[in-house]
Motif scaffolding. Structure first.
Motif, PDB file in Angstrom:
ATOM      1  N   TYR A  55       0.839  -1.210   0.000  1.00  0.00           N
ATOM      2  CA  TYR A  55       0.000   0.000   0.000  1.00  0.00           C
ATOM      3  C   TYR A  55       0.874   1.260   0.000  1.00  0.00           C
ATOM      4  CZ  TYR A  55      -3.666   3.263   1.635  1.00  0.00           C
ATOM      5  OH  TYR A  55      -4.535   4.312   1.773  1.00  0.00           O
ATOM      6  N   ALA A  59       1.135   4.134  -2.826  1.00  0.00           N
ATOM      7  CA  ALA A  59       0.979   5.564  -2.524  1.00  0.00           C
ATOM      8  C   ALA A  59       2.149   6.385  -3.046  1.00  0.00           C
ATOM      9  CB  ALA A  59       0.829   5.762  -1.014  1.00  0.00           C
ATOM     10  N   PRO A  65       4.762  10.087   0.449  1.00  0.00           N
ATOM     11  CA  PRO A  65       3.857   9.854   1.598  1.00  0.00           C
ATOM     12  C   PRO A  65       4.379  10.564   2.851  1.00  0.00           C
ATOM     13  CG  PRO A  65       4.288   7.801   0.433  1.00  0.00           C
ATOM     14  CD  PRO A  65       5.242   8.827  -0.130  1.00  0.00           C
ATOM     15  N   THR A 115      -4.476  12.346  -1.424  1.00  0.00           N
ATOM     16  CA  THR A 115      -4.813  11.602  -0.208  1.00  0.00           C
ATOM     17  C   THR A 115      -5.574  10.354  -0.622  1.00  0.00           C
ATOM     18  OG1 THR A 115      -4.944  13.657   1.045  1.00  0.00           O
ATOM     19  CG2 THR A 115      -5.974  11.727   2.044  1.00  0.00           C
ATOM     20  N   MET A 116      -5.338   9.269   0.119  1.00  0.00           N
ATOM     21  CA  MET A 116      -6.062   8.033  -0.205  1.00  0.00           C
ATOM     22  C   MET A 116      -6.512   7.315   1.062  1.00  0.00           C
ATOM     23  SD  MET A 116      -2.804   5.914  -1.640  1.00  0.00           S
ATOM     24  CE  MET A 116      -2.228   7.386  -2.491  1.00  0.00           C
ATOM     25  N   TYR A 118      -7.851   3.447   2.372  1.00  0.00           N
ATOM     26  CA  TYR A 118      -7.979   2.029   2.053  1.00  0.00           C
ATOM     27  C   TYR A 118      -8.964   1.463   3.073  1.00  0.00           C
ATOM     28  CZ  TYR A 118      -6.219  -2.706   0.842  1.00  0.00           C
ATOM     29  OH  TYR A 118      -6.089  -4.000   0.430  1.00  0.00           O
ATOM     30  N   LEU A 244      -8.890   7.498  -3.864  1.00  0.00           N
ATOM     31  CA  LEU A 244      -7.877   8.565  -3.914  1.00  0.00           C
ATOM     32  C   LEU A 244      -8.520   9.864  -4.339  1.00  0.00           C
ATOM     33  CD1 LEU A 244      -6.741   5.943  -5.880  1.00  0.00           C
ATOM     34  CD2 LEU A 244      -4.623   7.094  -5.301  1.00  0.00           C
ATOM     35  N   ILE A 272      -3.382   7.490   3.693  1.00  0.00           N
ATOM     36  CA  ILE A 272      -2.041   8.014   3.369  1.00  0.00           C
ATOM     37  C   ILE A 272      -2.235   9.321   2.612  1.00  0.00           C
ATOM     38  CG2 ILE A 272       0.128   7.662   2.127  1.00  0.00           C
ATOM     39  CD1 ILE A 272      -0.180   4.679   2.428  1.00  0.00           C
ATOM     40  N   SER A 273      -1.443  10.324   2.966  1.00  0.00           N
ATOM     41  CA  SER A 273      -1.485  11.608   2.282  1.00  0.00           C
ATOM     42  C   SER A 273      -0.085  11.898   1.742  1.00  0.00           C
ATOM     43  CB  SER A 273      -1.909  12.689   3.284  1.00  0.00           C
ATOM     44  OG  SER A 273      -2.427  13.805   2.614  1.00  0.00           O
ATOM     45  N   THR A 274      -0.017  12.506   0.567  1.00  0.00           N
ATOM     46  CA  THR A 274       1.289  12.793  -0.037  1.00  0.00           C
ATOM     47  C   THR A 274       1.473  14.282  -0.282  1.00  0.00           C
ATOM     48  OG1 THR A 274       0.705  12.759  -2.392  1.00  0.00           O
ATOM     49  CG2 THR A 274       1.061  10.618  -1.339  1.00  0.00           C
TER      50      THR A 274
END
Ligand SMILES: [Fe+2]
Length: 282
Positions: A55, A59, A65, A115-116, A118, A244, A272-274
Motif C-alpha cells: 500500500y 501511494a 507519503p 490523499t487516499m 484504504y 484517492l 495516506i497523504s502525499t
C-alpha cells in the motif's frame, strides 16, 4: 493490464474495474491511474488486497507519503499509514474532525497533493465522504467573477475560515499541527494539468489587499459555489476499496459518524497523504 473506468458523477469521480494492484503496479498502469485521477479528481479502486508495504509502495506513485503529525494515529512499522476509526474510546475533541469542506494540508506552505483511504471495515449505515470539484466549479463562474478573483492571494490558517452550512467546526482542543499561516493563490493552477480551480479549502480567511469584511464575503461565496450539487459526489469506502483524491482539484467533507464498536457499526480506514509531484508526472 487494461482496466475500465466509469464516472461516479458527471463532474467528478471515476470507478475503476478490472485492476488488481497486487499483480499490476506497472508504469503504464500507474501513468493511466495518475491521468485519470488528475482528470476526474477522485478515483475509486474496489476489491484490492495489499499488505501495508505494498500500500505504501502504491501511494509513493502519487507523491511523497507523509508521516502523520499525531503520533498515536501512526502505524508503527509504516508511519505514513494513519488508522482512522470510530472507536468509542475516541476523546470528544478528536471526533468528527473532518466534517467541513477542505483540501488536505492547505494550512501549510506546501499543500497536500493526493490523499487516499484504504477501506478495512465499513458501518452498515453512514460513513460517506463527500467530494466537490473545485475546477468544475471554477469553470462555471461568470467571467466577471473570474476576472475579479484571478491573481488574488488568500491567507490560510486552521479554524479561521468563514464557515458554510452543514459544516462542523473542529474542536479547538483537538491536537493541531503548527501552521505557518501560508498564502496561496485563490485561483490554483493545477501543477499537473494546468487547469484552474477555486482554492479556498477550509482554511482561507483573508485576501491580500482586500478589506476583511469583503474578503470574508467573497471566500464564503466561493465556498458555497464549490459545493453546489452539480460539482459534487459522495462515496462510502467499503472494505477492499482504495479511494484517492487530488487535493489541488477537489475538496472533501466527512459525514458525522456514530462512535461504536458494535458489529455493523465499526469503521476502519487506512489513510495516506502525499506531498510533492508524482515522479511520473515530472
Ligand atoms: Fe481531509
Amino acid at each position: 493490464m487494461s482496466f475500465t473506468d466509469t464516472p461516479l458523477a458527471p463532474a467528478i469521480g471515476s470507478v475503476v474495474t478490472g485492476l488488481d494492484l497486487s499483480k499490476d503496479m506497472s508504469e503504464p498502469t500507474m501513468r493511466r491511474l495518475l491521468a485519470l485521477l488528475f482528470d476526474r479528481g477522485v478515483v475509486v479502486i474496489p476489491g484490492q488486497a495489499l499488505d501495508d508495504a505494498a500500500y505504501v509502495r502504491f501511494a509513493s506513485f502519487f507523491g511523497t507519503p507523509l508521516d502523520f503529525f499525531i503520533a498515536e494515529h501512526r502505524n508503527a512499522d509504516f508511519p505514513a499509514i494513519i488508522h482512522i476509526n470510530n472507536d468509542p474510546a475516541t476523546p470528544a475533541s478528536m471526533r468528527d474532525g473532518a466534517v467541513h469542506w477542505h483540501s488536505d494540508s492547505s494550512y501549510e506552505s506546501v499543500p497536500g497533493c493526493v490523499t487516499m483511504l484504504y477501506g478495512k471495515e465499513a458501518p452498515v449505515e453512514g460513513g460517506e465522504t463527500h467530494f466537490a470539484s473545485t475546477s468544475a466549479a471554477y469553470d462555471d463562474l461568470p467571467d466577471a467573477t473570474k476576472a475579479r478573483i484571478d491573481g488574488l492571494v488568500a491567507r490560510h490558517e486552521l479554524g479561521r475560515a468563514p464557515w458554510i452550512e452543514g459544516e462542523t467546526r473542529p474542536d479547538p482542543n483537538r491536537p493541531q499541527r503548527h501552521t505557518d499561516a501560508p498564502s496561496h493563490p485563490l485561483v490554483m493552477v493545477h501543477p499537473v494539468t494546468g487547469r484552474k480551480g477555486i482554492f479556498t479549502s477550509g482554511t482561507a480567511y483573508a485576501i491580500d489587499g482586500m478589506d476583511d469584511a469583503e474578503a470574508t464575503a467573497l471566500i464564503r461565496e466561493l465556498r458555497e459555489h464549490v459545493v453546489k450539487p452539480a460539482y459534487r459526489t459522495s462515496y462510502k469506502v467499503q472494505p477492499g476499496d482504495i479511494v484517492l483524491w487530488d487535493n489541488f482539484g477537489t475538496v472533501h467533507c466527512a459525514s458525522p459518524i456514530d462512535y461504536s464498536n458494535e458489529p455493523g457499526k465499526r469503521r476502519l480506514l487506512h489513510r495516506i497523504s502525499t506531498k510533492g509531484m508524482p515522479a511520473l508526472c515530472a
